[in-house]
Scaffold this active site. Sequence first.
Site, PDB file in Angstrom:
ATOM      1  N   GLU A 181      53.113  27.817  49.098  1.00 23.28           N
ATOM      2  CA  GLU A 181      53.574  27.020  47.959  1.00 23.28           C
ATOM      3  C   GLU A 181      52.455  26.150  47.400  1.00 23.28           C
ATOM      4  O   GLU A 181      52.513  25.697  46.277  1.00 23.28           O
ATOM      5  CB  GLU A 181      54.760  26.143  48.357  1.00 23.28           C
ATOM      6  N   ARG A 191      27.354  36.738  37.520  1.00 21.26           N
ATOM      7  CA  ARG A 191      26.719  37.520  36.443  1.00 21.26           C
ATOM      8  C   ARG A 191      25.773  36.692  35.603  1.00 21.26           C
ATOM      9  O   ARG A 191      24.881  37.234  34.946  1.00 21.26           O
ATOM     10  CB  ARG A 191      27.780  38.128  35.517  1.00 21.26           C
ATOM     11  N   ASP A 229      26.431  39.998  25.710  1.00 13.12           N
ATOM     12  CA  ASP A 229      27.803  40.291  26.085  1.00 13.12           C
ATOM     13  C   ASP A 229      28.759  39.733  25.046  1.00 13.12           C
ATOM     14  O   ASP A 229      28.673  38.580  24.655  1.00 13.12           O
ATOM     15  CB  ASP A 229      28.125  39.715  27.458  1.00 13.12           C
TER      16      ASP A 229
END
Length: 253
Positions: A116, A153, A168
């Site tokens: 939880e 990256r 990108d």
Amino acid sequence: MRFDVVTIFPAMVQQALGAGIVGRAIERRTLNVVVHDLRDFTTDRHRVVDDVPYGGGPGMVLKPEPIFRALDAIEALEESRPTVLLTSPQGTRLTQQVVERLSRQPRLVLLCGRYEGVDERVRSRVDEEISIGDYVLSGGELPALVIIDAVARLVPGVVGDEQSVAEDSFGRGLLDYPHYTRPAEIADGATGGVLAVPDVLLSGNHAEIRRWRKRQALARTLERRPDLLAGAELDDEEEKLLRDLKAQQGHET
Ligand code: 9D3
């Protein structure tokens, strides 16, 4: 860059880190990722990491002391204080902008939530909570792997082709243009027709190809993710192409 991951499923995290671009960067020592088993920081015979919630209710809560001991041990491993992240559905939504900010830290600790949730007092040791999106997962391990992959990256040397990182599409706020490889034509079994690569890509005209790709990226973004255009960095040519596309779109409806 160094990542420390604290989890009750170390094998799951370790396994995933071995594959692909991140795996190779770890092999080359460009990245250092250390996975810690939260159970190693328990002191009882049964290595218990969770307990029932005070006040009652469903599910279990991660106990605070093993987490505090894990953080103490990890912080003692190096001089600098690391940035401590908690994966949590209540966190800041992960975006490329958040990824860029995290990639400027030399050390990140990723605490993987489970059950939880974690005892609220753990948050006194946490710099930031991160969610990867509005859907329900079973725990923070997949989010931790997503954060590591996206941040890694941007670490110089992790992705072989620095240019592809710089260009990108998400980095610039646009969706990607369509990609094709050989053969130039394939039979479309469903229709009996032919699925052909657009002529412009076979033309050898690199100025035309660049323009076509820009136009495709803009058209797709306008069609599928118009919300991205507000934050996109467009050059003069792209601004003009976008105006043309919007004008066309007006006529189509
Ligand atoms: C079913 C329990 N939910 C009751 C309202 C709360 C809840 C607790 C713990 C929901 C999910 C989780 C486990 N998820 C994560 O730990 C988690 C997560 C996610 O579920 N989605 C997106 N990002 C994240 S980061 C950590």
